[in-house]
Structures are given as structure tokens and as C-alpha cells.
Design an enzyme around this catalytic site. Structure first.
Site: not given
Ligand SMILES: *[C@@H]1O[C@H](CO)[C@@H](O)[C@H](O)[C@H]1NC(C)=O
Ligand SMILES: *[C@@H]1O[C@H](CO)[C@@H](O)[C@H](O)[C@H]1NC(C)=O
Ligand SMILES: *[C@@H]1O[C@H](CO)[C@@H](O)[C@H](O)[C@H]1NC(C)=O
Ligand SMILES: *[C@@H]1O[C@H](CO)[C@@H](O)[C@H](O)[C@H]1NC(C)=O
Ligand SMILES: *[C@@H]1O[C@H](CO)[C@@H](O)[C@H](O)[C@H]1NC(C)=O
Ligand SMILES: *[C@@H]1O[C@H](CO)[C@@H](O)[C@H](O)[C@H]1NC(C)=O
Length: 481
Positions: A118, A263
Site C-alpha cells: 500500500e 486483503e
């Protein structure tokens, strides 16, 4: 966008039928007392997971994954991006040590390298925006040089706020303007190398950040009013978010690209919406989809996804919120938190870790005769909570109903267990004592620590928030209310 175009686009997506089987899971290791890697690998296999995603390339973990049959995504932490972006040699060394050697001499089935985690989160202030693509290019070049580029693909797990929809419906999706140029370069690079787009999607965060978010829209079996987007009907925020990405890719010429959900999950404690019921409902809803091979309205085929996460991690940063240490399907000691059918085994539930060793049946509590007004109470609780984990205390949490004395005991015990039941860790001056009767109260579990080979007490470097922010979702809220 005209109806014809929508139909044509949908058809083109239907032609792209990725054959994806099984479910993956994220294995994070920011715990004060991690289970031994071999125990965790056994757990993964017993539960029928086919894929595992790591956040680094720890050799003890990769050794344990040797010949396990699990497909592995190894990760490069953000703090290594700079070195790898600036040096082809560093990238070659990384691939040699952390990929090639494990594949060749260790039979680890590495399929992906996640370059960064991220990296475009707003909390990083853009520090990694210019480094991600060069690091990706260098790692890809190193994989080619090592002769592994067919079997091992690069990708970048991205937070879902790299794209958005100004009108809040998926078909208006596009990449966010401030990172669009970089995103398109990355997407082009991934596409040219047959690599997937990886995105982390968190309906829980939508609810956490937007208290008025319609709860039912967070769930796969929710009863919220559907959103109709040119004939595609959205009953939940995951689908809407995922397909916003599909539209963003399509509009920029990459409608063909495969997507990995890096995720997805729901925490069980640390917030009023983080509880066992919601977590089970969300994860079971998602798993039922996976089992049925169903995707989203735009990509109605099997999805490639990694649950977040396998085990609770008590050393994670709670900067994103107190829920951050409670994402596991399993508690820190490898016990299932609730029944969840993954559809991968004959068992209808999750299978616990085997052979876990615990310390003695001892707990540290507040001395019953001590006074709540004792001047030592406040500094002692502060100390315990600052050093251990009090994220299960507080409104709406598993220990939210304790009285003041039990509350203090919880903090003392958590510190005592973290310190491996050291006598000196239960000597809060005149106000603490060790007991041998379990002081747990209702849903509030007073834990006993596990034995680990190297119970390291150093706090792990905080991992940044998992999939923070879906601005889009707050927008959804308004469009459906
Ligand atoms: C391999 O990965 C480990 C764990 O992420 C890291 O500490 C190490 O620096 C990497 N090796 C190289 C040569 O970059
Ligand atoms: C981002 O900027 C804020 C405010 O300027 C600062 O407090 C924070 O430490 C920065 N974070 C990073 C990762 O550089
Ligand atoms: C779509 O993907 C297929 C195989 O994955 C590839 O052969 C084809 O060229 C791609 N089409 C476009 C327009 O990218
Ligand atoms: C969970 O659901 C059950 C049954 O629906 C209910 O009895 C229980 O109170 C719920 N627990 C929480 C924490 O919401
Ligand atoms: C228990 O502790 C939590 C967190 O420290 C605090 O927010 C809460 O008010 C306490 N409850 C009682 C009854 O003291
Ligand atoms: C502990 O209790 C004893 C006896 O009641 C008292 O003399 C002592 O000052 C107390 N110590 C602290 C640190 O409060």
C-alpha cells in the site's frame, strides 16, 4: 456511457475467464510471541488454504513453507523500496536471496513478489510514489535475469483509494487524479509483464470511518437497498468497490487485467463494529462466494483473494485504530475465533494450531483489597497499557463491560503475560497479585501467554494501516440514502 457500450464491455469481461481456485490468507508476523513457523504452516495446510501472502521474505518462514504445497506471495516492505529502486544490483540480490534460492534449493512454490505494501497510502505523504515503479522494474528485470519471470509475477498491493468514482457508482470509476499518471505507468508495466493488479478492500473501514454508513451494505447477505448501475445490481460495498476498479482499468485500456484481492476481512475486537458476529458474517459471506466460484457483477467468475488475516498480531501499530490487532481468523495462539466454513476441508469449521505450548495457569490481577483510589493505580495502568495491549478494553469491545477493578486487572494481566509471567511483572506497588483461578469474565478473556523459542519483546516496526479509506464508500452512503 451508453447501454451498448456497457453490454459490450461486460461481454468482453466474460470472455476473460481466469481459472482461479482456492483461497489465500495473509500471514503477518508483528506479534510479541509468534507461533513457530512450522506450527503455522501445519495450520495453513490443515485448513486447506492453497495460497499464503507474506509481508516480507523471512527465511525461517520460507523454510517452513518448503514442500508444503502452498503457493506463496513474498513481500518487499516499503522501507526497502528506495534501495531497490536505485540499484539493479540490490534488486538482483533481493531476488537471489529471497526468491531464487528458496525455489531452487528449498522447493518453495513462490508465485508472486509484492513490491511494497500500500505504498500510496496518504499517511506516507507520497514518499513512495516515485519509488514504486522503479523498484518494480528492477525486481522484474532481476526475475527475468534469474529465469523466473514466467513462474513468478510481480505486483503491488494497493489501497482502494487509488481509484474513486465522482458520482459514486462503479461505472464512473477512474484512478484518483493526484496519482493517476503514476498508476497508469504501473498498470501498463504490470500489463506488459502479464502481472496482476492487487487491491486491498475493506468494508469495515468504511463503517469505521463513516458512522452513518449503512451497516447492511457492508455485508454480502445484507438487506440494504441495491444500487443499480446500468443493469448491474450492487447489494454490497465490496462488489461496488471492486467494480469501480474494473471500470477504472477498462477506461484506461486495461479491461483485460486480472485482479487479485490482496486483503479482505473483518476484525473482531477493538471497536463497536469489530465483533465476532460481524466478522463471521462478513467472512462467511465472502467465503460462500469463493466456494461457489462467484465473482462480482462485472467479473462473475472465481476470484483470487487472500483473507486478512490468519492470526492476531499484538505488536501492530494501533494508529489506524484499536481494531488493528484483531484481524485474525485465529487468536494469537492459533485458536479459531468462530466457526467458518472455508469449503476446503471436510470440517465445517476452522482447525486449531496443533502442539501449542502455554505458560502456567497464572494470571496477574488487582489485589482485591486494594483501593481504586490508591495513587499507584493510575500510573500502573498507564504503564501496563502503554507496554502491553489494552485494545480489548473500551466501548463496545470484548472487555467493554468490565468494572473498574476488572479493567485494571485486565491491564495488569496483559502486561504480565507479555513479560512471560515474570514475577517482577506483577509487582505494581501493593496493588497487584498473582492468582491461579481464571479471572475471565464473559466475553472478556484473560489470556495466558504461549511459550515461544525466542519470545522477543522488542516491538515490531509498525505496519501502516491496512487498506485505509474508501472515500468512495462514504459517497455511496449519500447516494443510497
Ligand atoms: C531478503 O528479505 C529479508 C526479509 O524481508 C530482508 O531482510 C533481506 O534484506 C532480503 N535480502 C536481500 C539480499 O535484499
Ligand atoms: C507525513 O506528514 C505529517 C505532517 O507533515 C508528518 O507528521 C508525518 O510524520 C509524515 N509521515 C511520513 C511517513 O513521512
Ligand atoms: C487479453 O488477455 C489475453 C490473454 O490473457 C491476451 O491474449 C489479449 O491480448 C488481451 N487483450 C487485450 C486487449 O489486452
Ligand atoms: C451475535 O448474534 C447472536 C445471535 O444472532 C446474538 O445472540 C448475540 O447477542 C450477538 N452478539 C454480539 C456481540 O453482537
Ligand atoms: C476501562 O478501561 C478503558 C480503557 O482504558 C476505559 O476506557 C474505560 O472507561 C474503563 N472502564 C471502567 C469501568 O473503568
Ligand atoms: C505498600 O503498603 C505498605 C503497608 O501498607 C506501605 O507501608 C507502603 O508505603 C506501600 N508502598 C507503596 C509503594 O505504596
Amino acid at each position: 456511457m451508453g447501454l451498448l457500450k456497457v453490454v459490450a464491455f461486460s461481454l468482453s469481461l466474460l470472455l476473460f475467464v481466469a481459472v482461479v481456485t482456492g483461497i489465500g490468507v495473509n500471514w503477518g508476523t508483528q506479534a510479541s510471541h509468534p507461533l513457530p513457523p512450522s506450527t503455522v504452516v501445519r495450520m495453513l495446510v490443515d485448513n486447506g488454504f492453497q495460497k499464503v501472502k507474506l509481508f516480507d521474505a523471512d527465511s525461517s518462514i520460507l523454510n517452513a513453507l518448503s514442500k508444503s504445497g502452498l503457493q506463496v506471495m513474498v513481500g518487499i516492505p516499503n522501507d526497502m523500496l528506495s534501495a531497490l529502486a536505485n540499484s539493479v544490483q540490490a534488486a538482483e540480490n533481493w531476488v537471489a536471496t529471497n526468491v531464487s534460492s528458496h525455489i531452487s534449493s528449498n522447493s518453495v512454490d513462490i508465485r508472486y513478489v509484492a513490491v511494497g505494501n500500500e505504498p500510496f497510502l496518504e499517511t506516507y505523504n507520497g514518499s513512495y510514489i516515485g519509488l514504486t515503479l522503479p523498484a518494480l522494474q528492477n525486481i522484474q528485470a532481476a526475475l527475468i535475469k534469474a529465469g523466473l519471470s514466467t513462474q513468478v509475477k510481480v505486483t503491488v498491493p494497493l489501497n482502494a483509494d487509488v481509484y474513486q468514482s465522482s458520482t459514486n457508482i462503479p461505472s464512473d470509476g477512474d484512478f484518483r487524479s493526484n496519482t493517476k499518471d503514476t498508476m497508469l505507468q504501473i498498470v501498463e508495466f504490470l500489463s506488459n509483464n502479464g502481472a496482476p493488479f492487487t487491491v486491498n478492500i475493506y468494508p469495515f473501514i468504511s463503517l469505521y470511518e463513516q458512522p452513518s454508513f449503512p451497516v447492511e451494505f457492508a455485508f454480502f447477505d445484507g438487506s440494504s437497498t441495491p444500487v443499480n448501475d446500468g443493469g448491474k445490481v450492487y447489494t454490497n460495498v465490496f462488489d461496488a468497490n471492486h467494480d469501480t476498479l474494473v471500470w477504472a482499468l477498462q477506461k484506461n485500456g486495461y479491461g483485460n487485467m486480472s485482479i487479485i484481492v490482496g486483503e479482505i476481512g473483518w476484525p473482531t475486537d477493538g471497536d463497536k463494529n469489530a465483533n465476532l458476529n460481524y466478522s463471521q458474517r462478513f467472512n462467511q459471506g465472502f467465503m460462500s462466494r469463493i466456494k461457489d466460484g462467484k465473482g462480482t457483477p462485472l467479473i462473475p467468475v472465481a476470484m483470487d483473494a487472500y483473507l486478512f488475516s490468519l492470526i492476531d498480531e499484538d505488536a501492530k501499530s494501533i494508529q489506524p485504530g484499536n481494531f488493528e490487532r484483531h484481524w485474525g481468523l485465529f487468536t494469537f495462539d492459533g485458536q479459531p475465533k468462530y466457526q467458518l466454513s472455508l469449503g476446503t476441508t471436510h470440517s465445517n469449521g476452522l482447525i486449531a494450531a496443533k502442539g501449542v505450548q502455554y505458560l502456567s495457569q497464572k494470571w496477574c490481577v488487582m489485589t482485591p483489597s486494594a483501593s481504586l483510589d490508591d495513587p499507584q493505580v493510575v500510573p500502573s495502568v498507564s504503564y501496563a497499557c502503554a507496554n502491553a495491549d489494552c485494545t480489548s478494553l473500551g466501548y463496545g469491545t470484548s472487555c467493554g463491560n468490565l468494572d473498574a477493578q476488572q479493567n485494571i486487572s485486565y491491564a495488569f494481566n496483559d502486561y504480565y503475560q507479555l513479560q512471560n509471567q515474570l514475577d517482577t511483572a506483577c509487582r505494581f506497588p501493593n496493588i497487584s497479585t498473582v492468582v491461579t483461578q481464571n479471572p475471565s469474565v464473559g466475553t472478556c478473556k484473560f489470556g495466558i501467554m504461549i511459550k515461544t523459542d525466542s519470545a522477543s519483546l522488542q516491538s515490531a516496526a509498525p505496519r501502516k494501516p491496512a487498506g485505509l479509506m474508501l472515500l468512495l464508500m462514504s459517497a455511496f452512503l449519500y447516494s443510497i440514502m
